[in-house]
Design an enzyme around this catalytic site. Sequence first.
Site, PDB file in Angstrom:
ATOM      1  CG  MET A  26      -2.090  -1.061   1.155  1.00  0.00           C
ATOM      2  SD  MET A  26      -2.888  -1.215   2.729  1.00  0.00           S
ATOM      3  CE  MET A  26      -1.858  -2.005   3.724  1.00  0.00           C
ATOM      4  CB  CYS A 110      -2.583   0.478  -9.636  1.00  0.00           C
ATOM      5  SG  CYS A 110      -2.925   2.353  -9.285  1.00  0.00           S
ATOM      6  CG  ASN A 214      -6.463  -8.220  -2.588  1.00  0.00           C
ATOM      7  OD1 ASN A 214      -6.409  -7.298  -3.432  1.00  0.00           O
ATOM      8  ND2 ASN A 214      -6.632  -7.923  -1.267  1.00  0.00           N
TER       9      ASN A 214
END
Length: 379
Positions: A26, A110, A214
């Site tokens: 992150m 992203c 995730n």
Amino acid sequence: MTATLSKPALKIGPHEVDPPVVLAPMAGITNVAFRRLCREYGAGLYVCEMITSRALVERHPKTLEMITFDPDEHPRSMQLYGVDPETMGRAVQMIVDEDLADHVDMNFGCPVPKVTRKGGGSALPYKRRLFAEIVRAAVRAAEPAGIPVTVKFRIGIDDDHTTYLDAGRLAEDNGAAAVALHGRTAAQRYSGTADWSAIARLKEHVTTIPVLGNGDVFSAGDALRMMSETGCDGVVVGRGCLGRPWLFRDLQAAFAGQPVPPGPKLGEVAAVLRRHAELLAEHMGEEKGVRDLRKHMSQYLRGFPVGSELRQQFGLVSSLAQLDDLLAQLDPDVPFPADAEGPRGRQGSASKVVLPEGWLDDPDDITVPTAAEIDHSGG
């Protein structure tokens, strides 16, 4: 639960990841100090902040500073962002030649507009052949050194342009050691709920390497549920551990079939916060480190009955001595609040993905998108 726990240990190349939990990179968060704090609570794999392949190859000072690992951190795990097979290959070759990391994770997840606008991040897997070439270039450079390359991506650009099954197959075919799927599209960003059924479909589709899930793992129970519902081989935790590094202790207990410890009282949270400050100060110097800690304050204190004035002071803290004074004002016996559970971090809202002109015209186009190789690291 027993079905979940009877899985063989997660192996990523030569590295055994036990429990099968990965800390997601992150930006501005997973520096060496935060990774150390999380590691102190349990084993697993802890990935550093995203590093841009071009910035690494060009030896940008800030990027070289970001690839700091603790002497006892193993495996050293680095996430690379890139859009160009040649630059990606050179970056991984540099990692091999200079012994910079033991594991490379590639970021194709992203969703930030400044990245997708140029064809990078979660826009890139739509270009199937280019995606495959980038993975192949990284694997080719890493393989002789025994460094595993893993690939992380999303479901797709939006509901009309899903790419994850192709991305999983292409990563597998081109030598990736594991794949991780964030169960959202780029258009969703971090809003709504993650679609775990996509993780289950990917697991059916990719059969020779581990598949990690995730999205929306905010507790040990979530992790076990994700694994039992999807059959995935491990979980990737991002926002769920913000202001809550003890989540890794909970995960370790859950995967060992032991009861999950109760949430910490405010006194223990204060001690964790102090430890985080100390590690950041060690890493960046006191002034910069304490300033960096400010962004974590609201997450640590979330749900606790801390007055607004005191909260405000925590958000402006500028020295360890001042932090100690503020921590001394907290009641150590306040129990962990129920409303500190659940989603953390920015949710944001879904929005149309900004893409380069004509991006969706030809998925087989192998042209490297211009100016998409962002020259700074950290997302």
